[in-house]
Design a protein around this motif. Structure first.
Motif, PDB file in Angstrom:
ATOM      1  N   UNK A  94       4.321  -0.934  -2.891  1.00 52.27           N
ATOM      2  CA  UNK A  94       4.760  -2.291  -3.229  1.00 52.27           C
ATOM      3  C   UNK A  94       3.627  -3.123  -3.814  1.00 52.27           C
ATOM      4  N   UNK A  95       2.412  -2.936  -3.330  1.00 49.49           N
ATOM      5  CA  UNK A  95       1.279  -3.714  -3.843  1.00 49.49           C
ATOM      6  C   UNK A  95       1.038  -3.431  -5.323  1.00 49.49           C
ATOM      7  N   UNK A 152      12.564  -0.411   4.762  1.00 48.29           N
ATOM      8  CA  UNK A 152      13.837  -0.710   4.078  1.00 48.29           C
ATOM      9  C   UNK A 152      13.737  -2.074   3.391  1.00 48.29           C
ATOM     10  N   UNK A 153      13.182  -3.052   4.095  1.00 47.74           N
ATOM     11  CA  UNK A 153      13.000  -4.379   3.505  1.00 47.74           C
ATOM     12  C   UNK A 153      12.074  -4.354   2.306  1.00 47.74           C
ATOM     13  N   UNK A 154      10.984  -3.600   2.417  1.00 46.23           N
ATOM     14  CA  UNK A 154      10.049  -3.486   1.302  1.00 46.23           C
ATOM     15  C   UNK A 154      10.704  -2.826   0.086  1.00 46.23           C
ATOM     16  N   UNK A 170      10.045   2.875  -0.174  1.00 45.15           N
ATOM     17  CA  UNK A 170      10.665   3.213   1.109  1.00 45.15           C
ATOM     18  C   UNK A 170       9.773   4.164   1.903  1.00 45.15           C
ATOM     19  N   UNK A 171       9.223   5.161   1.234  1.00 47.96           N
ATOM     20  CA  UNK A 171       8.410   6.170   1.918  1.00 47.96           C
ATOM     21  C   UNK A 171       6.996   5.695   2.244  1.00 47.96           C
ATOM     22  N   UNK A 172       6.377   4.916   1.342  1.00 52.10           N
ATOM     23  CA  UNK A 172       4.966   4.579   1.502  1.00 52.10           C
ATOM     24  C   UNK A 172       4.687   3.093   1.641  1.00 52.10           C
ATOM     25  N   UNK A 173       5.736   2.277   1.678  1.00 48.45           N
ATOM     26  CA  UNK A 173       5.597   0.858   1.982  1.00 48.45           C
ATOM     27  C   UNK A 173       4.666   0.095   1.064  1.00 48.45           C
ATOM     28  N   UNK A 174       3.759  -0.645   1.689  1.00 43.23           N
ATOM     29  CA  UNK A 174       2.891  -1.559   0.956  1.00 43.23           C
ATOM     30  C   UNK A 174       1.950  -0.832  -0.002  1.00 43.23           C
ATOM     31  N   UNK A 175       1.670   0.435   0.238  1.00 44.66           N
ATOM     32  CA  UNK A 175       0.828   1.199  -0.697  1.00 44.66           C
ATOM     33  C   UNK A 175       1.484   1.262  -2.067  1.00 44.66           C
TER      34      UNK A 175
END
Length: 124
Positions: A110-111, A74-76, A103-108
């Motif tokens: 966001x990066x 959620x934060x990401x 939301x679903x895959x996070x840092x993958x």
């Protein structure tokens, strides 16, 4: 600073390998946390006994970690929303895609957004 054409709707899907790894990992984690009695531990190789140990001795830690992982996502995704605005991605669908994917895959996801360098028009 002006915006170059195309920045407003920029979106890039994250790598399918990481999407699959994260989906399978979260799926397994969800299964272990909510339905531990149905997990076939003996059929999972070295992962089975380790998972069984965590379920038997640290279930509350697993449960809290599960919700913490979702809170991090959620934060990401909130950060992805801020980054979209900062990087000039103003198209509503593109923003929604970034927020949902992150939301679903996070840092993958966001990066990719962090690494994105929007093209800027020269000031005249």
């Amino acid at each position: 600073m002006g915006k170059a054409a195309g920045n407003e709707a920029y979106f890039q899907r994250c790598n399918l390998f990481w999407c699959a790894v994260i989906t399978l990992s979260f799926g397994y984690y969800t299964w272990v946390v909510f339905w531990p009695q149905s997990v076939p531990y003996q059929s999972l190789g070295p992962l089975g006994p380790f998972t069984r140990y965590l379920v038997d001795h640290h279930h509350s830690l697993l449960h809290n970690g599960f919700w913490l992982a979702w809170l991090i996502h959620v934060g990401e995704s909130s950060y992805a929303m801020v980054l979209c605005k900062y990087k000039g991605i103003t198209n509503g669908w593109a923003q929604l895609c970034w927020i949902l994917q992150t939301f679903l895959f996070g840092i993958a996801s966001l990066s990719i957004l962090i690494a994105y360098r929007p093209k800027r028009q020269k000031q005249t």
